[in-house]
Design a protein around this motif. Sequence first.
Motif, mmCIF file in Angstrom:
data_model
loop_
_atom_site.group_PDB
_atom_site.id
_atom_site.type_symbol
_atom_site.label_atom_id
_atom_site.label_comp_id
_atom_site.label_asym_id
_atom_site.label_seq_id
_atom_site.Cartn_x
_atom_site.Cartn_y
_atom_site.Cartn_z
ATOM 1 N N SER A 1 -15.215 -21.751 -12.399
ATOM 2 C CA SER A 1 -13.777 -22.226 -12.476
ATOM 3 C C SER A 1 -13.289 -22.052 -13.894
ATOM 4 O O SER A 1 -13.720 -21.732 -14.655
ATOM 5 N N GLU A 2 -11.802 -22.219 -13.872
ATOM 6 C CA GLU A 2 -11.310 -21.960 -15.111
ATOM 7 C C GLU A 2 -11.780 -23.064 -16.153
ATOM 8 O O GLU A 2 -11.268 -23.095 -17.390
ATOM 9 N N THR A 3 -12.006 -24.085 -15.244
ATOM 10 C CA THR A 3 -12.448 -25.286 -16.534
ATOM 11 C C THR A 3 -13.797 -24.831 -17.371
ATOM 12 O O THR A 3 -13.665 -25.054 -18.486
ATOM 13 N N ARG B 1 -16.474 -13.111 -14.846
ATOM 14 C CA ARG B 1 -16.060 -12.048 -14.575
ATOM 15 C C ARG B 1 -16.941 -10.943 -13.622
ATOM 16 O O ARG B 1 -16.346 -10.053 -12.709
ATOM 17 N N ILE B 2 -18.287 -11.219 -13.757
ATOM 18 C CA ILE B 2 -19.316 -10.569 -12.865
ATOM 19 C C ILE B 2 -19.098 -10.841 -11.468
ATOM 20 O O ILE B 2 -19.143 -9.925 -10.425
ATOM 21 N N VAL B 3 -19.169 -12.207 -11.404
ATOM 22 C CA VAL B 3 -18.762 -12.677 -10.134
ATOM 23 C C VAL B 3 -17.416 -12.033 -9.226
ATOM 24 O O VAL B 3 -17.249 -11.573 -8.122
ATOM 25 N N HIS B 4 -16.536 -12.143 -10.170
ATOM 26 C CA HIS B 4 -15.180 -11.431 -9.671
ATOM 27 C C HIS B 4 -15.482 -9.983 -9.388
ATOM 28 O O HIS B 4 -14.864 -9.494 -8.161
ATOM 29 N N CYS B 5 -16.153 -9.159 -10.002
ATOM 30 C CA CYS B 5 -16.585 -7.834 -9.771
ATOM 31 C C CYS B 5 -17.280 -7.735 -8.625
ATOM 32 O O CYS B 5 -17.365 -6.919 -7.335
ATOM 33 N N MET B 6 -18.294 -8.463 -8.315
ATOM 34 C CA MET B 6 -19.153 -8.469 -6.963
ATOM 35 C C MET B 6 -18.488 -8.699 -5.742
ATOM 36 O O MET B 6 -18.707 -8.182 -4.831
ATOM 37 N N VAL C 1 -8.157 -16.472 -17.996
ATOM 38 C CA VAL C 1 -9.367 -15.849 -18.827
ATOM 39 C C VAL C 1 -10.479 -16.085 -18.215
ATOM 40 O O VAL C 1 -10.735 -17.254 -16.988
ATOM 41 N N MET C 2 -11.397 -15.207 -18.297
ATOM 42 C CA MET C 2 -12.665 -15.300 -17.589
ATOM 43 C C MET C 2 -13.736 -15.285 -18.824
ATOM 44 O O MET C 2 -13.869 -14.415 -19.470
ATOM 45 N N ASP C 3 -14.956 -15.999 -18.383
ATOM 46 C CA ASP C 3 -16.123 -15.760 -19.228
ATOM 47 C C ASP C 3 -16.780 -14.447 -18.451
ATOM 48 O O ASP C 3 -16.619 -14.237 -17.288
ATOM 49 N N ALA C 4 -18.186 -14.292 -19.069
ATOM 50 C CA ALA C 4 -18.796 -12.903 -18.736
ATOM 51 C C ALA C 4 -19.170 -13.214 -17.072
ATOM 52 O O ALA C 4 -19.115 -12.377 -16.317
ATOM 53 N N GLU C 5 -19.745 -14.580 -16.734
ATOM 54 C CA GLU C 5 -20.428 -14.722 -15.364
ATOM 55 C C GLU C 5 -19.255 -14.674 -14.452
ATOM 56 O O GLU C 5 -19.338 -14.278 -13.172
#
Lengths: 105, 271
Positions: B245-247, B103-108, B97-101
């Motif tokens: 992080s997932e936390t 996810r954005i970092v993941h995309c970057m 599960v990812m929050d918006a930021e």
Amino acid sequence: MADPMKIRATLQGDVADVRVLMAHPMETGQRKQGDKLVPLHFIQTISAQLNGRTVFNADISQAISRNPVFAFKVKGAKAGDKISVTWTDNKGEKRSDETEVRAGS
Amino acid sequence: MRHALVLGVVAAMAAAPWPHALAQTEDPVSAEFDKFREVLEKDNPAELWEVKGEQLWRTPGGPKKASLEKCDLGLGPGVVKGAYAQMPRYFADVDRVMDAEARIVHCMITLQGFTYAELAKAPFSSATRTPDPVSIVTYVAAQSAGMKFAAPQGHPKEKATYAAGKEIFFYRAGTFDFSCASCHGVDDKRIRTQPLPNFTKPEQAIRAVLGWPGYRMTGGVMHSLQWRLTDCFRQQRFPKPDYTSETLSALMTYVTVNANGQVYKGPGIKR
């Protein structure tokens, strides 16, 4: 390069209500980082044009806040008119942005 | 403290009476703060980061010279509208599960070729610098303004993440023997003049997510929920959680799901 401004121009009758948000650190020259003063860095002049015609020039000082809001009204504007705003700061940096006047709701 | 002052050639702000203050507040002190916030929300400098974030989203960047327009925020590649209100959510490609930021970092990282290390090095804003993910999350969040929070709970991992977030919320530890719930788990708590919402209740949980990302007038900086929750760990004297992080996603899942069904007003303004 300086970050873009956000300009909103909404028509109320024949008066355009223009609100400009500017991205600028507006350093007063009195803030310290560690023991060193952060040098003065502020917007000195703002000018606004309606369809290329200057409607005002303003000189402002370092007393204005960081990321300032500037609001003014322009008489005789029509929907679709171009409002452009330019600022220059004491380091010679400059930024211009333009928007169209929108009909009010 | 330097406020975003309105300087007007014509004082435009005197024209209209303020719309009625937020319904959530009861006590006069909070009502005053709400009035103040409402006045400033009209010309929220957060919009500057919205504009910047949109540019960053659309402009090719990073080592791979790619834009983020193929970034999938959960509603399909490139779909930004409404995405923020439906996060955190489960993403199959990362199996978490990812929050918006996050996810954005993941995309970057995946699309633009940045490394996690460089993005996580100094991930939070200062007076002189706003990290790109913060600007981008501000843009993304603004595209959900006026929509209801609907963080999904359909996937088993989303349920598990909610449960983990709840556990973190109630976990007491540290030199103060604190948990998030110590301050935010009961009604009518207050720190100085600031009332503390009870995040275990739906109608108050909205206070945890409303107004983030937010422009802080103290210092004039743009902050995201990643920053805010990281600061909660500092306030509790807990070890610092890793950026994205997932936390942090778990804690965000807990408060967002609790606030589901209530309207998100877009990036806010904070004292």
